[in-house]
Structure formats: structure tokens, C-alpha cells
Design an enzyme around this catalytic site. Structure first.
Site, mmCIF file in Angstrom:
data_model
loop_
_atom_site.group_PDB
_atom_site.id
_atom_site.type_symbol
_atom_site.label_atom_id
_atom_site.label_comp_id
_atom_site.label_asym_id
_atom_site.label_seq_id
_atom_site.Cartn_x
_atom_site.Cartn_y
_atom_site.Cartn_z
ATOM 1 N N LYS A 74 39.689 4.444 25.788
ATOM 2 C CA LYS A 74 40.345 5.675 26.206
ATOM 3 C C LYS A 74 40.945 6.393 24.998
ATOM 4 O O LYS A 74 41.503 5.755 24.107
ATOM 5 C CB LYS A 74 41.435 5.353 27.235
ATOM 6 C CG LYS A 74 42.157 6.577 27.801
ATOM 7 C CD LYS A 74 43.161 6.158 28.859
ATOM 8 C CE LYS A 74 43.983 7.326 29.368
ATOM 9 N NZ LYS A 74 44.960 6.911 30.394
ATOM 10 N N SER A 150 45.151 9.244 34.550
ATOM 11 C CA SER A 150 44.672 9.928 33.367
ATOM 12 C C SER A 150 43.446 9.265 32.720
ATOM 13 O O SER A 150 42.866 9.798 31.787
ATOM 14 C CB SER A 150 45.792 10.006 32.331
ATOM 15 O OG SER A 150 46.194 8.711 31.913
ATOM 16 N N SER A 174 47.588 5.500 36.151
ATOM 17 C CA SER A 174 46.407 6.010 35.462
ATOM 18 C C SER A 174 45.238 5.040 35.316
ATOM 19 O O SER A 174 44.173 5.427 34.848
ATOM 20 C CB SER A 174 46.802 6.546 34.078
ATOM 21 O OG SER A 174 47.588 7.698 34.209
#
Length: 500
Positions: A74, A150, A174
Site C-alpha cells: 500500500k 483506505s 481501512s
């Protein structure tokens, strides 16, 4: 190996093929890149390709439990030396990381082949993935809908079969939110289980934890074995598990007493399909012999929502102030980010500390609940994955906020306490779709989203199980039992199968 065989296998299987010399790291990377090139233009899941780095890596000797397995990390917190950690922002996308994060180093030591970084909303602040810097990521199950956030880029890539699992982190849901939106398994570890060092001590006062989103429970267990552990200089450490998480996940969970609730803690509506997802899970749990009762921790959900928003205000203000020291201007950030920072700059340190002290009351309430129950079951989301336009700030409101920022009125009015109603309204509205996930973050406890339900329109809608500190083993055991009782691994979005 065929493309179909590649996408049907989880990371555990791919690693076994490498060990048994039935496939090579280069072969797996080629298959992953073929899917990436075919699907990423539609998905926009990967925002920073690292293809040359990956091609060089597969030419080197690789060893470890993930040796040769293609992987994505990520683009937030998970620093790769020499590459920027963009955090969904044009500002931070200009600054290369000086060294690998603990997480990335652990993955590399385990033999993973990292070939890109995945998209996230600016500063990883939202439950959708739509940064202006890199563009919107879409849900492979229906591109008109969000993949969540996210860690939306990671979830979209895994759901589409580009990789079997990908790096993620969870400061308010997230990992769990995108897992629920994309039909994946997502486990948020206990605070301190996985170090975020060395660039940071803790993220968001310890509310954020790193892990993965995956297609199988055993992959998440394997990833936790790889990632778990402290980094030198960490301020907070917890005891290691008594056995590997892979081994723990293979054991029966025994008969569990599980409390459940479908009531939104901020008293907002919960979609009938989110309620149905929990009800069907309750029936499944009972059929497996578990005791399931309607019960919930005794805490003030509105107070938790305000505490969470206060965390946002302070953290975003500090981040934008840090960006200023590097020569950035506030105007280089998105409107919502600047609004949050303005509130944070107008908030006194005493108010921030008072808000943080409230976290203990949530931990105490949850601790009392776990004296009578092993786990807590809720919807992961209060609504099926929303359409992209539902996440946008209304034009009139955006114009008002922009004018208040430009005139300097927003921080002034906030300091005078004249915007408290606006803050309460923001806390309520921002969590309307995702009111269930923040409790685990502010209490530092583990929680997982399990893909047991699909809506009438064919969209995934996960359910959430929360557990006490250090209970990842029990969560994985229950998840493995549920995975066996109602398998999800062979459910694919049409986009993924059409790509084969």
C-alpha cells in the site's frame, strides 16, 4: 502454468509451487504482470508500478515462506527505499523513502516479489479510494461502486486476481472496509502486533495497524507470521503468539459465545442487506454449535465518533504543518484535507488530550463485554458498497467550505466554539456508511471482516468479528471454520474471469 491456474491459487499454494520447483518466480511475475496490464487500466488499483525492481528481483536467489510470490504494498506507511510513499498526495509523492519500513523488509526477507504500490485516498483518510493525485479506484464487482478505503487499491487488485494478497493498513477500518466491499478476508491485528517503524513510532496514536487483504484465511495467517514482531526502538510491544498463526488457524475454535448487534453506534440507518448479512451469519454460527446472543458493549457511540474525528483533526493538522516545513503549500492538498487541518489547528492541546483520554472508557466498556462474550459480531459496513458519487462533497457545501478556508473564517469560528454543531454533524455523516469499525481502532483490539454475504445485486458485503487484545488466533480459527462451511475463494467478479 496457465493464467487460470495462477489466479485460482492463493499465496500459500504459489509459494509451495516455487518450493517444489513446479514454477519459477519469473513465471509467476509474468502472469501477475499480464493481469496487471490487462486490468489495472480499468481498476486503477496500482498507482506506482515497480516492474523493473521486480524483474531484477526474480533474477536473484529468493528464500522464505513467500519466496517468488508476486506482491503489492500500500502506498501509505509501507515505505520502500528509493520510492516515494505518496499517501495519495502529490506533495508526498515527490519525496523518496530513505529506507524500507519494517513491514516491507519483513516481506522482502520472506522472499516476496513486490512489483507496485496500491492506491489510497489522500492521507488514507477515507473509506473510499478517490485521490485527486492518482484518480479513483473502482470495485471489480461493479465499477460504478467504490472498492472501499483506505486500502481500496490493494483490495481491488486482490479481488481481480492480480495478486493473491496485498499490503494494507487500518486506522479506522481501512483493512476491513475494502475487504467487505470486495469479497475478501481482512484481519486488523492488535495494536503493536506489527511494527510500523522505523520512520514512525505509531500511526494515529496507535489506532492504526498494518496487515493484508487476502482471498484465504491461511494467507492472512501466513502474512501475520511474516509481519508480526517489533522493530528496534518501538515504543509499544506485545507478547508473541504461543504458536505460529498458520498453525493456530488450523485448530478448531471450540464452542464460542458471540454477542451480536446490527444497531449503528451513531444511531444512523443500517441497510436491510447489512442486517440480513449478520442474521444469516448468526444462523450459520448456530449451526456450527456456537452460542450467539444479541448483546453489545455499553459505550457512547456518538462520543467515540467525536473522539475519532478529533484524532483526524490533530493528525491532519500536524501532517500539513510537516509538509509546510518541506516547502509545500496547503493549497496542494484536497479540500477535505485542508478543512480537517483547519479544525485541527484551531483545536487546543487540552481539548485534544481530553478527547484522547476518552479512549479509555471505550476500552473499559469493551473489556467488560469480553468478560461475558468471546467475540462481538456486527456488520462491517452499514450499507452495501456505495456508488462513487455518494462519497463526493455536495457542490454547495464544497463552495462554502472553500470560501471559509480562503477567508480564514473556518479556524476562527472553530476557536470560538461556533462550529461544534458542524463537527457533530461531520462525525455523524462521515460514519453513516462505516460506523462499526472505529471501536477496534481506538481500543487497539483485533477485528476481521469475513466475506459471507453477497447482495441481491451481486455486491459483496462482509460481516465483522471483533475480539479482545491478542485474540488473532481465535479470530483466525473461527474464520477458517466459516471459510470451510461457506467457501468464498471461488467467487469471482466477472471482470476477473473475463481477463483469463
Amino acid at each position: 502454468m496457465s493464467p487460470q491456474e495462477y489466479s485460482s491459487m492463493d499465496a500459500t499454494d504459489l509459494a509451495r509451487l516455487i518450493r517444489e520447483q513446479h514454477a519459477t518466480p519469473k513465471e509467476l511475475l509474468d502472469l501477475a504482470l499480464a493481469r496487471y496490464h490487462r486490468l489495472n487500466p480499468q481498476l486503477n488499483a496500482v498507482c506506482q508500478p515497480m516492474i523493473d525492481i521486480a524483474r531484477k528481483r526474480v533474477g536473484e536467489p529468493l528464500a522464505g515462506p513467500l519466496a517468488g510470490v508476486p506482491f503489492l504494498i500500500k502506498d501509505a506507511i509501507q515505505d520502500y527505499a528509493g520510492m516515494p510513499t505518496g499517501n495519495g498526495s502529490t506533495v508526498f509523492s515527490r519525496i523518496p523513502a530513505r529506507r524500507h519500513s519494517h513491514i516491507v523488509q519483513r516481506l522482502l526477507d520472506a522472499g516476496a516479489v513486490i512489483f507496485g504500490k496500491t492506491n489510497t485516498p489522500e492521507l488514507a483518510l477515507k473509506g473510499v479510494t478517490d485521490p485527486e493525485a492518482f484518480g479513483r479506484t473502482v470495485n471489480p464487482w461493479n465499477t460504478a461502486h467504490t472498492p472501499g478505503g483506505s486500502s481500496g487499491g490493494s483490495a481491488a487488485a486482490v479481488a481481480a486476481g492480480i495478486v493473491p494478497m496485498a499490503g494494507a493498513n487500518d486506522g479506522g477500518g481501512s483493512i476491513r472496509i475494502p475487504a467487505a466491499c470486495c469479497g475478501l478476508f481482512g484481519l486488523r491485528p492488535t495494536r503493536g502486533r506489527v511494527s510500523v517503524g522505523p520512520a514512525a513510532a505509531e500511526i494515529w496514536e496507535g489506532a492504526s495497524s498494518d496487515g493484508v487483504v487476502s482471498r484465504s484465511v491461511r494467507d492472512s495467517a501466513l502474512a501475520l507470521d511474516v509481519l508480526a514482531g517489533p522493530n528496534v526502538g518501538d515504543p509499544f510491544q506485545i507478547a508473541g503468539a504461543q504458536d505460529s498463526f498458520v498453525n493456530l488457524a488450523q485448530r478448531e475454535p471450540g464452542t464460542l459465545r458471540i454477542g451480536f448487534s446490527t444497531r449503528s453506534p451513531v444511531d444512523t440507518p443500517v441497510h436491510p442487506e447489512a442486517i440480513k448479512a449478520v442474521e444469516e451469519t448468526v444462523a450459520l454460527l448456530q449451526s456450527l454449535g456456537h452460542e450467539v446472543v444479541e448483546a453489545e458493549p455499553d459505550y457512547d457511540g456518538q462520543a467515540l465518533a467525536r473522539s475519532y474525528l478529533m484524532l483526524y483533526f490533530g493528525q491532519v493538522a500536524a501532517t500539513l504543518d510537516e509538509a509546510r516545513t518541506m516547502g509545500a503549500r496547503d493549497e496542494e492538498f484536497e479540500l477535505l484535507t485542508r478543512v480537517l487541518a483547519a479544525f485541527g489547528r484551531s483545536m487546543s492541546s487540552a481539548r485534544y488530550v481530553a478527547s484522547h483520554r476518552q479512549w479509555n472508557s471505550f476500552s473499559q466498556a469493551l473489556g467488560q463485554f469480553y468478560q461475558q462474550h468471546d467475540l462481538f459480531l456486527t456488520p462491517t459496513l452499514a450499507h452495501p458498497p456505495i456508488r462513487h458519487e455518494q462519497a463526493q462533497i455536495p457542490t454547495r457545501q464544497a463552495k462554502l467550505l472553500h470560501n471559509m478556508l480562503r477567508s480564514g473564517a473556518l479556524p476562527t469560528l472553530s476557536r470560538w466554539g461556533m462550529l461544534d454543531n458542524m463537527v457533530n454533524d461531520m462525525a455523524r455523516k462521515n460514519l453513516t456508511y462505516v460506523p462499526f469499525t472505529q471501536l477496534a481502532n481506538l481500543t487497539g483490539t483485533p477485528a476481521m471482516s469475513v466475506p459471507l454475504y453477497w447482495t441481491e445485486k451481486g455486491l459483496p458485503l462482509g460481516v465483522q468479528f471483533c475480539g479482545p487484545v491478542g485474540s488473532e488466533g481465535r479470530l483466525l480459527q473461527l474464520a477458517s471454520q466459516l471459510e470451510q462451511a461457506r467457501p468464498w475463494k471461488d467467487r469471482w467478479p466477472a471482470m476477473a474471469t473475463e481477463a483469463e
